[in-house]
Design a protein around this motif. Structure first.
Motif, short mmCIF file in Angstrom:
data_model
loop_
_atom_site.label_atom_id
_atom_site.label_comp_id
_atom_site.label_asym_id
_atom_site.label_seq_id
_atom_site.Cartn_x
_atom_site.Cartn_y
_atom_site.Cartn_z
N PRO A 121 0.79 -1.24 0.03
CA PRO A 121 0.00 -0.08 0.09
C PRO A 121 0.83 1.38 -0.15
N HIS A 122 2.18 1.06 0.58
CA HIS A 122 3.00 2.34 0.51
C HIS A 122 3.69 2.55 -0.83
N ASN A 123 3.72 1.83 -1.67
CA ASN A 123 4.52 2.16 -2.95
C ASN A 123 3.62 1.69 -4.14
N LEU A 124 2.42 1.64 -3.85
CA LEU A 124 1.60 1.18 -5.02
C LEU A 124 1.80 2.08 -6.28
N GLU A 125 1.73 3.50 -6.10
CA GLU A 125 1.96 4.55 -7.24
C GLU A 125 3.23 4.27 -7.78
N ASP A 126 4.20 3.98 -7.02
CA ASP A 126 5.53 3.91 -7.62
C ASP A 126 5.82 2.73 -8.51
N PRO A 148 -5.86 2.33 -2.43
CA PRO A 148 -5.60 3.55 -2.41
C PRO A 148 -6.26 4.25 -1.27
N ASP A 149 -5.66 5.04 -0.28
CA ASP A 149 -6.57 5.90 0.47
C ASP A 149 -7.26 6.89 -0.03
N ARG A 150 -6.47 7.78 -0.90
CA ARG A 150 -7.06 8.89 -1.76
C ARG A 150 -6.65 8.57 -3.34
N TYR A 151 -7.54 8.85 -4.16
CA TYR A 151 -7.49 8.76 -5.40
C TYR A 151 -6.34 9.69 -5.86
N LYS A 152 -6.16 10.85 -5.33
CA LYS A 152 -5.05 11.53 -5.90
C LYS A 152 -3.57 11.15 -5.69
N TYR A 153 -3.61 9.99 -4.90
CA TYR A 153 -2.20 9.35 -4.49
C TYR A 153 -1.76 8.61 -5.98
N VAL A 154 -2.83 8.26 -6.58
CA VAL A 154 -2.68 7.30 -7.74
C VAL A 154 -3.06 7.81 -9.02
N GLU A 155 -3.63 8.89 -9.10
CA GLU A 155 -4.28 9.39 -10.14
C GLU A 155 -3.37 9.51 -11.58
N GLU A 156 -2.42 10.11 -11.37
CA GLU A 156 -1.27 10.41 -12.35
C GLU A 156 -0.89 9.14 -13.01
N GLU A 157 -0.59 8.09 -12.12
CA GLU A 157 0.15 6.95 -12.55
C GLU A 157 -1.06 5.99 -13.00
N LEU A 158 -2.19 5.97 -12.42
CA LEU A 158 -3.16 5.17 -13.25
C LEU A 158 -3.49 5.74 -14.52
#
Length: 436
Positions: A121-126, A148-158
């Motif tokens: 969960p801590h490096n999902l976006e990476d 993801p806790d917030r969509y903004k954490y993964v938005e760009e990467e997704l």
């Protein structure tokens, strides 16, 4: 710095249990280049990429997908490697870092067209960003057992991943915020989230994939669920969880893909060998536990490098409603019971999340190495304090919510002066905030 200072293999068990493993002291900046190489090699030429949590549940999904795509690795080299590890005198102890996937893959010289990229969960976006950068155009991507806790954490990467991939499917069973799930689906992802009280992610994948799986995979999902939901009704589930932690992800996926939850004798021998020290570390953590009363709940709080689920079970047997296990690396596990189903709410207040009966967090209280030195020398006193404070806030919220429910349940009967039957009165909900 002398390597011996961060090598815990020569320490006594009591001191070893108070300090993090060697990997903790390895800077993230040095890890980045290696992680880039790891993912680039894993996804090179792959038709399918699975980004999965590296526990038994996430890896169970990978085993299903490799079966569906007829992409399982040959199991015999892995079994031979296990036998060699058992025969060696320098095999690792349970608290050391798991086997390195990259080194093992080089040695065994096997690749699957269904690539595995381990994540947390801590490096999902990476990891999503790495797959978007290195995977072939048109690849099919699956994300499993991650939330993801917030969509903004993964938005760009997704968005980058969706632009690269032919399709992105996401299977999970954690507590998703409605707005996060809606945003992920709106982006173009096929997201399936199971009931975290009823299913593990392997269950979700099993019912979502259009494939007639052999009975051993159905059994694998059942046994994985038994541990992931902490039902503890099948003794095989502890074996799966321990094996997934102690060995490489590729080995675990290959073994359970070949045998399901009925692990072969060589693996059972390996697990038994590793479990001796595991039990000793559990006993040390249980002996350090303090019992606290927080609101209506009895909470057991302890510290140490250990298997948190077994420690929580031992504390439950001592009468606790919830358990907090603070780790030397700074994170903490929160475990509940039928009498406490607010673990995710507590964790959500201290930089974490999870399920009603199982959650994790890492309080944002470590600014420099002096803070970590204090953490180790005081056995996590600051972390314990902020997590117990979170319990207190949740207790207040639960009490307030119960008062609102009682108020809304009250029925006021207004008696008409002429004696006619009056309509049942209703409480006025206006202005009452029922959100927790």
């Amino acid at each position: 710095m002398d390597d011996d200072l961060i090598d815990s293999s020569s320490l006594s068990l009591s001191r070893k249990s108070l300090l993090p493993g060697t990997g903790f002291f390895y800077p993230d900046s040095l890890d980045d280049d290696r992680d880039d190489e790891r993912v680039q090699e894993a996804v090179d030429g792959a038709e399918v990429v699975v980004i999965a949590d590296s526990d038994a549940d996430g890896l169970g999904c990978v085993a299903l997908l490799r079966e569906m795509y007829d992409a399982a690795l040959d199991v015999e080299p892995f079994e031979e490697d296990i036998a060699e590890r058992l025969a060696s005198e320098g095999r690792p102890t349970p608290d050391e870092e798991p086997l390195d996937d990259e080194d093992e893959e080089d040695e065994l010289e096997q690749e699957s067209p269904v690539a595995l990229v381990g994540a947390s969960p801590h490096n999902l976006e990476d990891e999503m960003a790495r797959v978007a950068e290195f995977a072939d155009e048109g690849v099919d991507v699956y994300i499993c057992d991650l939330c993801p806790d917030r969509y903004k954490y993964v938005e760009e990467e997704l968005n980058d991943l969706l632009a690269r991939a032919s399709s992105v499917r996401w299977f999970d069973h954690h507590q998703w915020r409605d707005e996060v799930a809606a945003a992920v689906r709106a982006a173009g992802v096929d997201l399936v989230v199971g009931d975290s009280d009823e299913e593990c992610t392997t269950d979700v994948a099993l019912r979502s994939l259009d494939y007639d799986f052999d009975a051993k995979f159905t059994d694998l999902a059942v046994v994985t669920r038994d541990h992931d939901l902490w039902l503890r009704e099948d003794p095989r589930s502890d074996d799966l969880a321990d094996y997934a932690y102690w060995t490489s992800s590729e080995e675990y996926v290959t073994i359970v893909g070949a045998y399901g939850a009925d692990l072969p004798d060589i693996v059972e021998e390996y697990i038994a060998e590793r479990r001796v020290e595991k039990e000793q570390l559990i006993d040390l953590a249980v002996s350090r536990a303090e019992i606290k009363q927080v609101g209506p709940w009895t909470v057991g709080v302890t510290y140490g490098r250990c298997s948190q689920n077994e420690v929580a079970e031992a504390l439950r047997e001592q009468g606790t409603d919830a358990a907090v296990i603070v780790k030397p690396a700074g994170s903490a596990s929160i475990r509940g019971t039928d009498g406490f189903e607010h673990c995710h709410e507590v964790a959500g207040q201290v930089n974490g999340g999870g399920h009603p009966k199982a959650a994790g967090c890492k309080p944002d209280i470590y600014d420099d190495m002096l803070d970590y030195a204090h953490h180790w020398s005081t056995q996590g006193s600051a972390a314990k304090r902020v997590i117990l404070a979170a319990f207190e806030r949740v207790a207040e919220e639960v009490e307030a919510a119960e008062e609102v429910e009682e108020t809304e349940g009250d029925v006021v009967d207004d008696e008409e002066p002429d004696g006619d039957d009056a309509d049942d009165g209703e409480t006025d909900d206006e202005g009452i905030d029922t959100e927790r």
